[in-house]
Design an enzyme around this catalytic site. Structure first.
Site, PDB file in Angstrom:
ATOM      1  N   ASP A   1     -10.086 -18.144  45.719  1.00 54.22           N
ATOM      2  CA  ASP A   1      -9.896 -19.555  46.023  1.00 54.22           C
ATOM      3  C   ASP A   1      -8.993 -19.647  47.259  1.00 54.22           C
ATOM      4  OD1 ASP A   1      -9.895 -22.357  45.658  1.00 54.22           O
ATOM      5  OD2 ASP A   1      -7.979 -22.233  44.624  1.00 54.22           O
ATOM      6  N   LYS A   2      -8.913 -20.828  47.858  1.00 48.97           N
ATOM      7  CA  LYS A   2      -8.068 -20.985  49.044  1.00 48.97           C
ATOM      8  C   LYS A   2      -6.760 -21.696  48.713  1.00 48.97           C
ATOM      9  CE  LYS A   2      -8.411 -24.372  51.876  1.00 48.97           C
ATOM     10  NZ  LYS A   2      -6.987 -24.804  51.964  1.00 48.97           N
ATOM     11  N   THR A   3      -6.857 -22.964  48.315  1.00 48.93           N
ATOM     12  CA  THR A   3      -5.661 -23.770  48.113  1.00 48.93           C
ATOM     13  C   THR A   3      -4.834 -23.233  46.963  1.00 48.93           C
ATOM     14  OG1 THR A   3      -6.875 -25.699  48.902  1.00 48.93           O
ATOM     15  CG2 THR A   3      -4.808 -26.091  47.723  1.00 48.93           C
TER      16      THR A   3
ATOM     17  N   GLU B   1      -0.615 -36.098  55.596  1.00 48.67           N
ATOM     18  CA  GLU B   1      -0.059 -37.386  56.007  1.00 48.67           C
ATOM     19  C   GLU B   1       1.379 -37.522  55.534  1.00 48.67           C
ATOM     20  OE1 GLU B   1      -2.060 -41.124  54.749  1.00 48.67           O
ATOM     21  OE2 GLU B   1      -2.363 -41.288  56.924  1.00 48.67           O
TER      22      GLU B   1
ATOM     23  N   LYS C   1      -4.833 -42.130  65.245  1.00 46.95           N
ATOM     24  CA  LYS C   1      -4.618 -40.691  65.181  1.00 46.95           C
ATOM     25  C   LYS C   1      -5.878 -40.049  64.602  1.00 46.95           C
ATOM     26  CE  LYS C   1      -2.417 -40.720  60.595  1.00 46.95           C
ATOM     27  NZ  LYS C   1      -1.180 -40.513  59.828  1.00 46.95           N
TER      28      LYS C   1
ATOM     29  N   GLY D   1     -13.345 -25.522  47.445  1.00 51.78           N
ATOM     30  CA  GLY D   1     -13.883 -26.871  47.484  1.00 51.78           C
ATOM     31  C   GLY D   1     -13.479 -27.632  48.725  1.00 51.78           C
ATOM     32  N   ASP D   2     -12.666 -27.031  49.599  1.00 50.61           N
ATOM     33  CA  ASP D   2     -12.206 -27.705  50.811  1.00 50.61           C
ATOM     34  C   ASP D   2     -13.333 -27.860  51.825  1.00 50.61           C
ATOM     35  OD1 ASP D   2      -9.694 -28.286  50.081  1.00 50.61           O
ATOM     36  OD2 ASP D   2      -8.689 -26.824  51.339  1.00 50.61           O
TER      37      ASP D   2
ATOM     38  N   ARG E   1     -16.818 -26.401  50.057  1.00 52.15           N
ATOM     39  CA  ARG E   1     -17.386 -27.565  49.372  1.00 52.15           C
ATOM     40  C   ARG E   1     -18.269 -27.128  48.211  1.00 52.15           C
ATOM     41  NH1 ARG E   1     -14.307 -31.342  50.013  1.00 52.15           N
ATOM     42  NH2 ARG E   1     -15.807 -33.024  49.850  1.00 52.15           N
TER      43      ARG E   1
ATOM     44  N   ASN F   1     -10.359 -25.456  38.309  1.00 54.10           N
ATOM     45  CA  ASN F   1     -11.667 -25.338  38.939  1.00 54.10           C
ATOM     46  C   ASN F   1     -12.032 -23.893  39.277  1.00 54.10           C
ATOM     47  OD1 ASN F   1      -9.630 -25.226  40.818  1.00 54.10           O
ATOM     48  ND2 ASN F   1     -10.729 -26.348  42.396  1.00 54.10           N
TER      49      ASN F   1
END
Length: 1252
Positions: A450-452, A551, A615, A734-735, A866, A895
């Site tokens: 996974d990444k995140t 953000e 932005k 999923g990014d 994704r 997930n």
């Protein structure tokens, strides 16, 4: 939403959307029906004859405050014969396997499914039969009970842990509305239709429809870390009607609405339902749902209605099936047991035939051999067969399985105790959650990550910025002098500064405080105004709620530099600009979406001016800049220079900031168009995008920001080291595609010299291969061997979930069956060639999947983005199926659970994203970098130890058992043993078990530092060269040679010999003593030759085993024990009589020497002529260890890591849709107090807060 044009080919589907996560496994019948009608109209097929519609089963209906509603007959389903139960699950979960009554039968059933255990049970039964029993029954019963008992205790301990976990979860408390008032009850007692009350920091016990909350307009913030691995808070909102009418307990008690919704499914991104109340229908969607596994944050109290409970909840539906995992060595051992059993049957059959002929020709004629039994020679041969089955059963020793379990347990403890895998920051040690897979860690070929939260920390930090062409962020003094090593800026002048914020450019701070450059002030003013961050006042603190951590990081940066976002209402934003407060009127908020890749806000300043702030990603901002804008080229150059300088080791997400002065007349005209588009009932989103485009042009560029999505420490180094070990790493996330791609570059999974192939390129290649296979007459009978990438150089594959479904035909099951049926009909009825984009049958579908796996495995790196949890598991299973490779999955969120369970090894990261992945994993630790130590050190050692243990164990038992075979040629094949009974019983328990057990636990060819320094040492495990059938037969022939020497050298020495006392020691008992002594000394010295890592314990075990043998032998051969047990101990005085003869000691020494000398010679020649990588490293071990020590002394941690990759990420690509709709509605805005109390020392973001 506009429908994309279909491909030209007749049967192709819509082109996949890279921004959409495709859920292919759950689809409603309505969707299927509409798509089937669409296909039918396209194909111009006649409508089938109308038939009466079948009566549909009742959907998922829930009546509030009515538990009995779900138990009505129409909601029951058949479970067994005529037994029915409600289809609505209770809220109790069960992950354990046994209960009090089922443990013993089920556990024994599972254990006897293992071939060896069943084999020994049959042996025990044979030994009870007097006619064929050649050994006492206890020689098999004791070890069998020991093995079954140890395994049962281990299974019991594991299952008790699952019981405790289930009990802890099921007994959590929550408030349920019963009999008109809220009562505290356990989670397990919740039922569908219950109204529950949840409080701040409570876990959500089921999938619940939000009715009302203590926040305005029933807004509720939830943390979804356990569900999707994301730590930024998300908001949920109740319906307006329930918010207004369901605040009091009495109102909730009278609530009797009917909820009709979709069936339980695993889609985390969708919920469709309708609430029918007082004759009115209200639509429901995912924004109204609180999902199990999430946590209530920043909401004092909320009320909800249970819709799905227990196993019907989405988090449980995404868990996947728990699979029983076995190692390759386990499977190989089973096949070898079968092989040994076949050999055993053949040997025993041969010996039985020999006994038949011997008795016929000799035995029946020898008067002194008559036993008074009138058996025929054939029947005696039959009995001899079973007698030899019992005698030679030690070819498959039951103690092997006990020893294997002990070794695995010890190796698991070493992983748990490894301080170099201990994460002190969170007090998290590594944890081996299973004891059966350790050696498989040394054979991994593919890692799916996974990444995140796994590769990254999921923490965003403002790193750099460029304003009017000048870059800020490098270590710089207040005078602008660049420093080699800087120190953090002191923000003590700003009482609202975040203490965790780190910045080393002193010049930027002094520049801002001097107020000399209006562009710098405008830059940070834009950051504090152009966003969708929500702010909430908690006592004397402000809590920010951001739609994405990016953000939040930008608003936090603006706060530290003196521009503090204080509050907002539906049409105003208030900020603190350095030392004075300003309120701006918000005229319009143009929110971010994945197509626009930017967001804008139109503000009226206190002096009446109107300005647009924008932005977004540089790719979209630069297209909309005014031709006369300043700093366009310098900003681009600064971005590139900044990227070149720092991005090789850091993950920077960039975005550009710009503004536009808007005159009153222009705004009035645009505002009318915006209002018309906002109320459009057709294609509203497209209409708004057109209006947004009109105002977002001729922009003036101010500068750009760079936010660091921090990688975990050591990720690039770990990936590089694993790559050198020939381990391929695939990232499944999923990014979004751009975010995942840039993470790939930052962690050095992708490099600039790689050619990247995307989904459309892959689809074309696979279609060409499919067409080639169809055009070949022998296409179905031969496998195409040509590589997909013929050009030299490295390749990488980046594919989205949509393209993955398109390529693999992983469409929804009902639709796929309809489409395949239709395509086959076209293919048979049409003379034209079949469509290359679609399969004509399941065989083509499987070949397409195999082609995709072959293509992906040709690439140096693969990134799937994704993708859904089920797609992650499907990718893993495809590689397992078509490559027969050993796989490892690593993740940190719920997930990732399906992927973790599907892989051969599952690893959970115990980070800030919850414990769902850890609870489903086989191994767990806190940081990705520990993976290299788990595999290259513990995994490799475990594999080497287990292989060495098994090779030696088979050898020593062949050497022990086959002595009986040679002896049978001299005893008329009469099933007589060559040793005494007690030696046979204790051989594998006391005399030869400890040295080999310690080798399996402690042996290491090189130390941990050299294992990490030379990753190529890992290759033998992947290739399976240390334990296979070749090694098995080498051990067999080695055992045969040793058994020949053990039997025939003493046999020859005993022929026509005379002892010193004039007596002949050539009796059977003396021979058994000499053969047994030779065997024990030989096998214990043999394991010494195989030991690479000597400790005091190893030395003690070898010498101690030999000493134990002689001690026990003299005891059981003594006259005293014979007097007590005359029928059990019959070798009275045999040991003392035989071993007092020097001649027999010389025989023992000769036998041992001849057995060991060839082994020593072969090992010496092999290491000299054909040394392996491990041999070479061992030979120079001292030199390498000295070099490592020297490097550690000289090593100094550099202040900055600099690299040369000129690539940057787009912040806007990773950004998610904000709270613009929520802000514009005004429903989430608290009434701002006129007199705001002074804020004290911190304004913090919610995900990072400790007391939320």
């Amino acid at each position: 939403m506009s429908v994309r044009a279909r491909a030209v080919s007749e049967g192709s589907l819509d082109e996949p959307d890279d921004e959409v996560v495709p859920y292919s496994d759950d689809e409603t019948d309505d969707e299927l029906q509409s798509e089937d009608e669409l296909d039918r109209s396209e194909d111009q097929l006649p409508e089938p004859e109308s038939r009466p519609a079948p009566v549909a089963e009742p959907g998922w209906s829930v009546r509030a405050n009515d538990r009995e509603y779900c138990h009505q007959p129409q909601f029951k389903k058949k479970v067994f014969l005529c037994i029915k139960k409600s289809k609505y699950s209770g809220n109790a979960i069960k992950t354990y396997k046994y209960n009090f009554f089922t443990f013993l039968p089920l556990n024994l059933y599972e254990q006897f499914k293992r071939a060896a255990n069943l084999y020994f049970l049959c042996l025990l039964i044979l030994q009870i039969i007097p006619q064929i029993s050649t050994l006492p029954w206890y020689t098999t019963l004791v070890p069998l009970v020991l093995v079954l008992g140890i395994t049962a205790i281990k299974d019991l301990v594991d299952d008790l842990a699952r019981h405790r976990m289930d009990k802890e979860i099921n007994n959590r408390k929550c408030d349920v509305l019963l009999n008109g008032r809220f009562e505290e009850t356990r989670w397990m007692n919740l039922q569908v239709g219950d109204v529950v009350r949840l409080k701040k920091n409570d876990f959500i016990p089921a999938d619940i429809l939000l009715l009302s909350s203590s926040n305005p307009n029933s807004l509720c913030y939830v943390e979804t870390a356990e569900l999707d691995g994301e730590t930024n808070l998300k908001f949920k909102m109740g319906l307006k009607v329930t918010d207004e009418r369901l605040q009091e307990d009495t109102q909730l008690a009278r609530f009797n609405a009917l909820i009709v919704c979709e069936e339980p499914n695993n889609r985390l991104d969708k919920f469709v339902g309708t609430m029918i109340w007082d004759g009115q229908s209200y639509p429901l969607d995912l924004d109204n749902m609180l999902l199990r596994g999430c946590k209530i944050r920043n909401t004092d109290e909320c009320h909800g209605l249970v819709i799905f409970a227990g196993n019907d909840t989405k988090i449980m539906r995404n868990g996947g099936k728990t699979r029983f995992k076995r190692t390759l060595i386990d499977k190989l051992m089973n096949y070898m047991v079968y092989t040994i059993f076949v050999l055993l049957v053949l040997i025993c059959a041969g010996l039985a035939i020999g006994h038949t002929y011997w008795y016929e020709s000799i035995g029946s004629k020898a008067w002194y051999l008559r036993d008074g039994l009138d058996y025929t020679s054939s029947y005696r041969g039959f009995l001899s067969f079973w007698g030899y089955i019992i005698i030679l059963n030690t070819m498959v020793p039951i103690s092997l399985y006990v020893s294997v379990e002990v070794i695995r347990l010890g190796q698991s403890k070493f992983i748990n105790w490894d301080l170099q895998m201990y994460y002190a920051d969170k007090d998290t040690p590594a944890k081996a959650r299973t004891t059966t897979l350790n050696e498989q860690l040394g054979q991994i070929e593919y890692i799916f990550s996974d990444k995140t939260g796994t590769l990254t920390q999921n923490i965003m930090a403002f790193k750099k910025c460029t304003i009017t062409g000048r870059t800020y962020g490098d270590p710089t003094s207040a005078d602008g002098v660049v420093l080699d090593r800087g120190k953090p800026v002191d923000f003590s002048w700003n009482k609202y500064a975040d203490r965790k914020f780190q910045f080393e450019d002193q010049f930027l701070v002094s520049h801002i405080r001097s107020k000399k450059d209006p562009q710098v002030l405008e830059f940070f003013k834009l950051l504090s105004l152009c966003h969708t961050v929500m702010v909430e006042q908690k006592g004397e603190e402000l809590v920010y709620q951001a739609a994405s951590p990016d953000e939040g990081a930008l608003v936090t940066a603006a706060r530290n530099f003196g521009f503090v976002f204080l509050s907002r209402t539906q049409d105003t934003i208030t900020i603190l600009e350095m030392d004075h407060e300003e309120t701006y009127e918000m005229l319009a908020l143009l929110d971010f979406n994945s197509d626009r890749k930017r967001m804008s806000i139109i503000l009226r300043f206190p002096d009446g001016r109107i300005r647009l702030y924008c932005k977004g990603a540089d790719t979209v901002i630069y297209q909309r800049l005014d031709n006369n804008t300043k700093n366009k080229e310098t900003t681009q150059e600064a971005l590139d220079v900044s990227t070149d300088a720092i991005q090789a080791r850091e993950t920077l997400r960039t975005l550009c900031l710009c503004y536009k002065r808007v005159c009153e007349s222009e705004h009035d005209a645009w505002s009318q168009k915006h209002q018309a588009a906002s109320v459009s009932m057709v294609d509203r989103e497209e209409a708004l995008d057109v209006v947004y485009e009109e105002i977002e042009k001729n922009l003036q560029l101010i500068g750009a920001t760079a936010i660091e999505d921090k990688l975990q420490d050591g990720v690039p180094e770990t990936i590089a080291k694993l790559a050198k070990a020939d381990i391929k790493i695939w990232v499944l996330t999923g990014d979004k595609k751009e975010t995942a791609e840039n993470i790939g570059y930052s962690c050095q999974l992708l490099t600039d010299d790689m050619k990247i192939h995307y989904g459309e390129d892959v689809n074309v290649q696979l279609r060409n291969r499919q067409t080639q296979r169809r055009s070949d007459p022998q296409g179905r009978s031969k496998k195409l061997k040509e590589p997909f990438f013929t050009q030299p150089g490295k390749n990488a594959l980046i594919i989205t979930g949509g393209w993955l479904n398109e390529i693999l035909y992983e469409k929804k099951k009902k639709r796929r069956r309809l489409r395949l049926k239709k395509l086959r009909k076209r293919h048979t009825n049409s003379s034209s060639a079949p469509d290359s984009s679609q399969p004509v049958d399941d065989w083509e579908k499987e070949k397409r999947q195999e082609d995709f796996v072959d293509m992906a495995c040709e690439c140096s790196a693969v990134i799937c983005c994704r993708v859904t949890p089920k797609q992650k598991a499907n990718v893993v299973s495809l590689v397992k199926r078509y490559k027969k490779a050993v796989t490892l999955s690593i993740g940190d969120g719920a997930n990732d659970v399906n992927m973790i369970k599907t892989a051969d090894i599952g690893v959970g990261i115990s980070g800030q994203e919850g414990m769902q992945a850890v609870m489903s994993s086989d191994y767990a630790f806190a940081q990705f970098r520990y993976l290299q130590r788990l595999l290259l050190v513990h995994g490799r050692w475990s594999y080497i130890r287990m292989c060495k243990f098994l090779r030696y164990f088979f050898y020593k038992n062949f050497a022990f058992t086959l002595v009986h075979f040679w002896f049978s040629f001299f005893n008329g094949f009469s099933s007589q043993t060559a040793y005494e009974d007690w030696f046979i019983t204790l051989y594998n328990v006391c005399y030869s078990s400890l040295p080999v057990l310690l080798v399996g636990l402690l042996d290491q060819d090189v130390n941990d530092k050299l294992s990490l320094r030379f990753p190529k040492l890992y290759l033998p495990g992947q290739q399976g060269t240390l334990f296979n059938y070749k090694n098995f037969f080498i051990s067999l022939f080695h055992g045969i040679f040793t058994s020949l020497m053990i039997f025939f050298i003493p046999y020859g020495a005993f022929l026509q010999t005379m002892g010193q006392d004039g007596e002949a020691p050539s009796d059977y008992q003396s021979f058994a003593v000499v053969a047994a002594s030779s065997l024990i000394i030989t096998v214990n010295l043999q394991i010494s030759l195989n030991t690479s890592y000597w400790t005091f314990v190893n030395c003690f075990a070898v010498l101690g085993s030999i000493a134990i043998y002689f001690g026990i032998m003299f005891d059981i051969h003594s006259a005293g024990i014979h007097v007590i047990f005359p029928t059990t101990f019959t070798f009275t005085g045999a040991a003392s009589n035989a071993l007092r003869q020097p001649y027999l000691w010389l025989t023992i020494i000769l036998t041992v020497g001849i057995c060991l000398l060839p082994v020593i010679c072969i090992q010496f020649l092999h290491q000299t002529i054909y040394p392996s990588v491990g041999d070479k490293v061992q030979r120079n071990r001292k030199k390498y260890e000295m070099e490592d020590d020297e490097e550690e002394r000289k090593k100094k941690k550099p202040a900055f890591q600099r690299g040369g990759r000129s690539r940057r990420s787009a912040y806007a690509f990773s950004h998610s849709q904000g709270y613009a709709d929520l802000i514009a509605s005004g429903r989430s805005i608290r009434q701002r107090p006129r007199v705001r109390p002074e804020l004290r020392d911190s304004i913090r973001e919610a995900p990072q807060a400790e007391n939320i």
